[in-house]
Design an enzyme around this catalytic site. Sequence first.
Site, PDB file in Angstrom:
ATOM      1  N   ILE A 158       0.831  -1.203   0.000  1.00  0.00           N
ATOM      2  CA  ILE A 158       0.000   0.000   0.000  1.00  0.00           C
ATOM      3  C   ILE A 158       0.866   1.254   0.000  1.00  0.00           C
ATOM      4  CG2 ILE A 158      -1.709   1.322   1.305  1.00  0.00           C
ATOM      5  CD1 ILE A 158      -2.765  -1.421   2.342  1.00  0.00           C
ATOM      6  N   THR A 237      -4.990   4.992   7.395  1.00  0.00           N
ATOM      7  CA  THR A 237      -5.795   3.992   6.699  1.00  0.00           C
ATOM      8  C   THR A 237      -5.231   2.601   6.973  1.00  0.00           C
ATOM      9  OG1 THR A 237      -4.458   4.310   4.693  1.00  0.00           O
ATOM     10  CG2 THR A 237      -6.525   5.552   4.843  1.00  0.00           C
ATOM     11  N   ALA A 238      -4.432   2.475   8.037  1.00  0.00           N
ATOM     12  CA  ALA A 238      -3.757   1.203   8.328  1.00  0.00           C
ATOM     13  C   ALA A 238      -4.491   0.421   9.411  1.00  0.00           C
ATOM     14  CB  ALA A 238      -2.309   1.471   8.725  1.00  0.00           C
ATOM     15  N   ARG A 239      -4.255   0.776  10.673  1.00  0.00           N
ATOM     16  CA  ARG A 239      -4.883   0.107  11.802  1.00  0.00           C
ATOM     17  C   ARG A 239      -5.176   1.133  12.899  1.00  0.00           C
ATOM     18  NH1 ARG A 239      -6.455  -3.188   9.142  1.00  0.00           N
ATOM     19  NH2 ARG A 239      -6.222  -5.453   9.198  1.00  0.00           N
ATOM     20  N   ASP A 263      -9.648   6.212   8.826  1.00  0.00           N
ATOM     21  CA  ASP A 263     -10.561   5.228   8.241  1.00  0.00           C
ATOM     22  C   ASP A 263     -10.646   3.962   9.076  1.00  0.00           C
ATOM     23  OD1 ASP A 263     -12.232   4.194   6.058  1.00  0.00           O
ATOM     24  OD2 ASP A 263     -10.539   2.885   5.586  1.00  0.00           O
ATOM     25  N   GLU A 268     -14.531  -1.463  16.080  1.00  0.00           N
ATOM     26  CA  GLU A 268     -15.419  -1.153  14.963  1.00  0.00           C
ATOM     27  C   GLU A 268     -16.664  -2.025  15.046  1.00  0.00           C
ATOM     28  OE1 GLU A 268     -13.127  -1.677  11.395  1.00  0.00           O
ATOM     29  OE2 GLU A 268     -11.811   0.029  11.823  1.00  0.00           O
ATOM     30  N   HIS A 287     -14.097   2.573   7.657  1.00  0.00           N
ATOM     31  CA  HIS A 287     -13.202   1.506   7.213  1.00  0.00           C
ATOM     32  C   HIS A 287     -13.561   1.062   5.792  1.00  0.00           C
ATOM     33  CE1 HIS A 287     -10.491  -1.969   8.830  1.00  0.00           C
ATOM     34  NE2 HIS A 287     -10.168  -1.619   7.587  1.00  0.00           N
ATOM     35  N   GLY A 289     -11.613   1.995   3.091  1.00  0.00           N
ATOM     36  CA  GLY A 289     -10.446   2.175   2.231  1.00  0.00           C
ATOM     37  C   GLY A 289     -10.183   1.037   1.278  1.00  0.00           C
TER      38      GLY A 289
END
Length: 323
Positions: A158, A237-239, A263, A268, A287, A289
Amino acid sequence: MVNRLVILDPMAQKGLDKFAQFLPDDFEIATSRSRAPADQLEAIKGATFVITADVPVTAEMMEVGAAHGLKGVHKWGVGYDNIDCERAREVGVRVMRTTGSNAVMVAETTLALMLALQRNIVRGHVGLQKGEWLKGSLGETSMRLTGKTIGLIGLGYIGKQVARLLRGFDCEVIYTKRTPISAEEAQELRARLVTLDELIETSDVISLHCALTDETADMINKESIARMKPGSILINTARGGLVNENDLAEAVESGHLRGAAVDVFPVEPIAADHRFVGVDRIIITPHVGAISADAYADNVKRMVHNMVCVAKGEEPPAFDTLV
């Protein structure tokens, strides 16, 4: 023998039917009743394979699943910190993912969030929805992305795709990674290796693209944020667990950071009273992405292929095999 595939993240019947069209005749599909631990344990009892996006697959679930014939766990995506791989190895359950499959989507989302923050796209939109014409006030904080220093923490599939997209913006791309990329690839990506300290202190935009581990958990916190350039922005946008959410919100509210876009979250879905909700200059997305309708079929076919390999007693591609 029928292989029972269970989607652990509760899915509507429409979604199950869409997925089912890619399954061979000896597979059937079901989903869990809810995300509650008791329902997750019940779901995994009757499964030959399970797929998880965000739902944790715990050591207890691995044990219960293995005792009832579970052969494999497949991650929908690539990040596997929600799966207890060590316990899977101990009880003989295979763990797989679709390596690199979401790189383009997440990279495009990352770039979109950078631009949305730099250009005040979301704030302008929300203002108009409220009947407010914010052209004058937003001009004070609208910035170019072109020419900025972009710091990428992590440079896997990514991160590399983000660097490629940024070439069109004439940005200085710096990165930090445990194992540096080759000189040839660095030249192609126009990316320069720096220390984490230098990246944090000199970047106009910091974007997270690393795995969540004991070492990286909470790496963006009050201390590291204080060292970031005043007026810089953060993209995650990772964790979710990479960021201390309260510290980030305070930094944006104080004005030290000009904005942030997130994101991913430690838990969640997020609650209605989540710390970021209502914070001006923090963009939050659910989330999404890695989601792309035009990539759905290819990703599902790849997951199914990996599970079919295991069902037949064959080795799934090493590229996608974790355990």
